[in-house]
Design an enzyme around this catalytic site. Sequence first.
Site, PDB file in Angstrom:
ATOM      1  N   ASP A 180      -0.025   5.248   1.194  1.00 18.74           N
ATOM      2  CA  ASP A 180      -0.108   6.086   2.230  1.00 18.74           C
ATOM      3  C   ASP A 180      -0.343   5.573   3.427  1.00 18.74           C
ATOM      4  O   ASP A 180      -1.068   4.307   3.573  1.00 18.74           O
ATOM      5  CB  ASP A 180      -1.464   6.889   1.903  1.00 18.74           C
ATOM      6  CG  ASP A 180      -1.172   7.797   0.724  1.00 18.74           C
ATOM      7  OD1 ASP A 180      -0.758   8.865   0.790  1.00 18.74           O
ATOM      8  OD2 ASP A 180      -1.744   7.507  -0.265  1.00 18.74           O
TER       9      ASP A 180
ATOM     10  N   ASP B  14       0.954  -1.215  -0.104  1.00 20.94           N
ATOM     11  CA  ASP B  14       0.093  -0.103   0.179  1.00 20.94           C
ATOM     12  C   ASP B  14       0.976   1.319  -0.049  1.00 20.94           C
ATOM     13  O   ASP B  14       2.220   1.104   0.150  1.00 20.94           O
ATOM     14  CB  ASP B  14      -1.005  -0.227   1.303  1.00 20.94           C
ATOM     15  CG  ASP B  14      -1.579   1.269   1.812  1.00 20.94           C
ATOM     16  OD1 ASP B  14      -2.418   1.608   0.704  1.00 20.94           O
ATOM     17  OD2 ASP B  14      -1.255   1.608   2.624  1.00 20.94           O
TER      18      ASP B  14
HETATM   19  O1  LIG Z   1      -4.642   2.894  -0.263  1.00 19.98           O
HETATM   20  P1  LIG Z   1      -3.664   4.185   0.205  1.00 19.98           P
HETATM   21  O2  LIG Z   1      -2.455   4.380  -0.593  1.00 19.98           O
HETATM   22  O3  LIG Z   1      -3.253   3.969   1.687  1.00 19.98           O
HETATM   23  O4  LIG Z   1      -4.419   5.354  -0.008  1.00 19.98           O
HETATM   24  C1  LIG Z   1      -5.388   5.744   0.707  1.00 19.98           C
HETATM   25  C2  LIG Z   1      -5.583   7.206   0.697  1.00 19.98           C
HETATM   26  O5  LIG Z   1      -4.625   7.659   1.117  1.00 19.98           O
HETATM   27  C3  LIG Z   1      -4.260   9.054   1.225  1.00 19.98           C
HETATM   28  O6  LIG Z   1      -5.202   9.781   2.216  1.00 19.98           O
HETATM   29  C4  LIG Z   1      -4.403   9.539   3.513  1.00 19.98           C
HETATM   30  O7  LIG Z   1      -3.010   9.900   3.461  1.00 19.98           O
HETATM   31  C5  LIG Z   1      -3.248  11.445   3.463  1.00 19.98           C
HETATM   32  C6  LIG Z   1      -1.628  11.992   3.284  1.00 19.98           C
HETATM   33  O8  LIG Z   1      -0.694  11.323   4.336  1.00 19.98           O
HETATM   34  C7  LIG Z   1      -3.721  12.058   4.592  1.00 19.98           C
HETATM   35  O9  LIG Z   1      -3.639  13.530   4.670  1.00 19.98           O
HETATM   36  C8  LIG Z   1      -5.200  11.531   4.566  1.00 19.98           C
HETATM   37  O10 LIG Z   1      -5.872  12.110   5.778  1.00 19.98           O
HETATM   38  C9  LIG Z   1      -5.442   9.954   4.659  1.00 19.98           C
HETATM   39  O11 LIG Z   1      -6.570   9.525   4.499  1.00 19.98           O
HETATM   40  C10 LIG Z   1      -4.731   9.625  -0.223  1.00 19.98           C
HETATM   41  O12 LIG Z   1      -4.841  11.112  -0.176  1.00 19.98           O
HETATM   42  C11 LIG Z   1      -6.230   9.274  -0.428  1.00 19.98           C
HETATM   43  O13 LIG Z   1      -6.512   9.779  -1.868  1.00 19.98           O
HETATM   44  C12 LIG Z   1      -6.076   7.618  -0.676  1.00 19.98           C
HETATM   45  O14 LIG Z   1      -7.412   7.009  -1.124  1.00 19.98           O
END
Ligand SMILES: O=P(O)(O)OC[C@H]1O[C@H](O[C@H]2O[C@H](CO)[C@@H](O)[C@H](O)[C@H]2O)[C@H](O)[C@@H](O)[C@@H]1O
Length: 316
Positions: free
Chosen positions: A57, A55
């Site tokens: 983020d 993954d």
């Molecule tokens: O599947 P992933 O790679 O984990 O992505 C899931 C979402 O991640 C991001 O949001 C998350 O991280 C951001 C940056 O650290 C944070 O600001 C946010 O609060 C988190 O939910 C990304 O921006 C999304 O588009 C992804 O779907």
Amino acid sequence: MATAMTAPAAGAMVEGRSSSSRDDAAARLHKDNAIEHWAKIKSLMDKKQVVLFLDYDGTLSPIVDQPDKAFMKEGMRPVLAQAASVFTTAIVTGRSKDKVYNFVGLDDVFYAGSHGLEIQGPLDRPVKCQMAEDMRPMLEATTDTLHSLLGHIQGYEIEDNKFSLSVHYRQVPSPPHVEELHNIVHEYVATAPEIVVKAGKKVLELRPKVDWHKGSAVNWILDALDLGNRSDVFPIYLGDDITDEDAFVAMETRACGGMGILVKEKFDPERPPETNASFSLRNPDEVQTFLATLVSHAGTVTSAKAPPATAAGDTS
Ligand SMILES: O=P(O)(O)OC[C@H]1O[C@H](O[C@H]2O[C@H](CO)[C@@H](O)[C@H](O)[C@H]2O)[C@H](O)[C@@H](O)[C@@H]1O
């Protein structure tokens, strides 16, 4: 707009949970640390061909306030590049595939974006999967509608992930507004039969109602490489979020073995108190250490990457 709660809002969940139920939840989420229990992991993958699924983020990059600033820390990319040179490697993310490519910047990995709805193989394995091509106009219309419904809420953000949308509320300062945002989005989705919503880390993830998720994407990639049913293949999936649970399940239900690793630093009151992962790591720094350890033991597993795929898995 009705005001009835259609989903638990962040603040309500924190307040509603006593410290002992918090301890119970944390205990249920506890899994052995993958670095501290390396010997166990090594024996599980002994002489097998490791396939790595990561993954983005919260796993490769730390969680930050602004989604477009979620860069990997210095040191992660070289380790990831080394891992990708010895193991077939895929990034599986809620981001769009092109956006995550811009963050990761490696050409020899698979990218599964929009929660796996769009998959692109590396140059030497140019397979493609596209599960939601005709959904784009519907998602654009949804974005417009949500902006008009949420416009008065300070700090919200809708991120376009091409075949999914992320409604962020990390920067919404007022708990009542967070609750209102949850209600508005859930009420909207209840009227939109073509959309489903899942919670993530201070985000609501909206995607087309297609029977497909990160676990499906992992299985699709393994099958496209003819690795799906091989008992000498050992997939490892690392993820931190609720949407990664589908991929952990895919690891657990694989007859030939596989392992999910949950990345979690501390108790998160918004997270369900269960996981389908088998091990844990605390944060992206530990993910980097784990990947480096895996690379240094590449000789003890069958580390040769899978041969280039034929046209078999190509749905383009
Ligand atoms: O599947 P992933 O790679 O984990 O992505 C899931 C979402 O991640 C991001 O949001 C998350 O991280 C951001 C940056 O650290 C944070 O600001 C946010 O609060 C988190 O939910 C990304 O921006 C999304 O588009 C992804 O779907």
